[in-house]
Scaffold this active site. Structure first.
Site, mmCIF file in Angstrom:
data_model
loop_
_atom_site.group_PDB
_atom_site.id
_atom_site.type_symbol
_atom_site.label_atom_id
_atom_site.label_comp_id
_atom_site.label_asym_id
_atom_site.label_seq_id
_atom_site.Cartn_x
_atom_site.Cartn_y
_atom_site.Cartn_z
ATOM 1 N N GLN A 269 0.826 -1.204 0.000
ATOM 2 C CA GLN A 269 0.000 0.000 0.000
ATOM 3 C C GLN A 269 0.863 1.258 0.000
ATOM 4 O OE1 GLN A 269 -3.408 -0.238 2.505
ATOM 5 N NE2 GLN A 269 -3.936 1.921 2.294
ATOM 6 N N ASP A 270 1.413 1.645 1.133
ATOM 7 C CA ASP A 270 2.397 2.724 1.162
ATOM 8 C C ASP A 270 3.502 2.340 2.140
ATOM 9 O OD1 ASP A 270 0.937 3.097 3.486
ATOM 10 O OD2 ASP A 270 0.494 5.203 3.134
ATOM 11 N N PRO A 271 4.600 3.076 2.147
ATOM 12 C CA PRO A 271 5.739 2.654 2.976
ATOM 13 C C PRO A 271 5.397 2.664 4.464
ATOM 14 C CG PRO A 271 6.404 4.292 1.332
ATOM 15 C CD PRO A 271 4.913 4.261 1.335
#
Length: 239
Positions: free
Chosen positions: A76-78
């Site tokens: 998804q995101d970091p």
């Protein structure tokens, strides 16, 4: 700049973006949205802590060249905690304790293919074998999950997935959770193998991720496509 596509002459290409991927993604890099995205991230870094470090934003692409991609795993995101994100989805830098989702990935690898629990959560050995560990969004503000969503990264990573899917060489796409499954529209399931399932986060891992045997399923799919399997082993914990 001689290694880049002609339409990138005069266009500012991020220094950490590998030239081979820059050629593949030339239309995206030259598009106005990408310049606006880079300006947004630079502005964020000027007044907040942003992960990963600038030199690691495209680390997933650096570890897995375009022509070596066999498997794509979408995150998804970091990670937004200090010292965690290093540019590869679900992975953390060597020596960093695995966050819960990654710990669940490693537990399932142990149950599925007998991988010993590793000494840390760096998945670089997977990436070096052709597993593209790609987040949907490539940067995040410290402590604020999802803070860089809808700024242009999704369009850029859509292009990455689309280009891999449009190659002559079929691949395996692993889409865990609803967020990752949005990328399924970019992949022809008749040409590729698409493995979907529950996300390994603590909120959902017990609802179907544990016991799903994704690693052996990926290797079975690779065999069907005529590819060598992935060695999922990582450096083990000291006994």
């Amino acid at each position: 700049m001689s290694t880049l596509a002609p339409d990138l002459r005069g266009v500012r290409v991020p220094a950490s973006l590998p030239p081979g991927w820059a050629e593949v993604l030339a239309a995206e890099i030259a598009a106005p949205y990408f310049a606006a995205l880079q300006a947004f991230v630079a502005s964020e870094r000027a007044h907040a802590v942003v992960y990963p470090a600038d030199e690691h934003v495209f680390a997933a692409l650096a570890c897995t060249p375009f022509d070596r991609v066999k498997v794509v795993i979408i995150g998804q995101d970091p990670y937004h905690g200090a010292g965690q994100a290093h540019g590869l989805a679900l992975s953390v830098a060597p020596g960093v304790r695995p966050p819960p989702s990654l710990a669940n990935l490693l537990k399932e690898a142990h149950a599925d293919v007998g991988q010993p629990l590793p000494c840390d959560g760096s998945l670089v050995p997977w990436a070096r074998q052709g597993v593209l560990l790609l987040n949907d969004v490539l940067t995040v503000r410290e402590g604020e999950a999802g803070s860089h969503q809808k700024r242009g990264w999704e369009r850029f990573t859509d292009a990455i997935v689309r280009n891999v899917a449009d190659r002559g060489r079929p691949s395996v796409f692993v889409l865990w959770g609803n967020h990752a499954r949005k990328k399924a529209r970019l992949v022809d399931p008749d040409r590729h193998r698409v493995i979907t399932g529950v996300h390994p986060s603590p909120l959902s891992a017990h609802a179907g991720f544990f016991g799903s045997r994704p690693y052996s399923r990926v290797n079975a799919a690779l065999a069907e496509l005529g590819h060598d399997p992935i060695d999922w082993s990582l450096p083990p914990r000291a006994s």
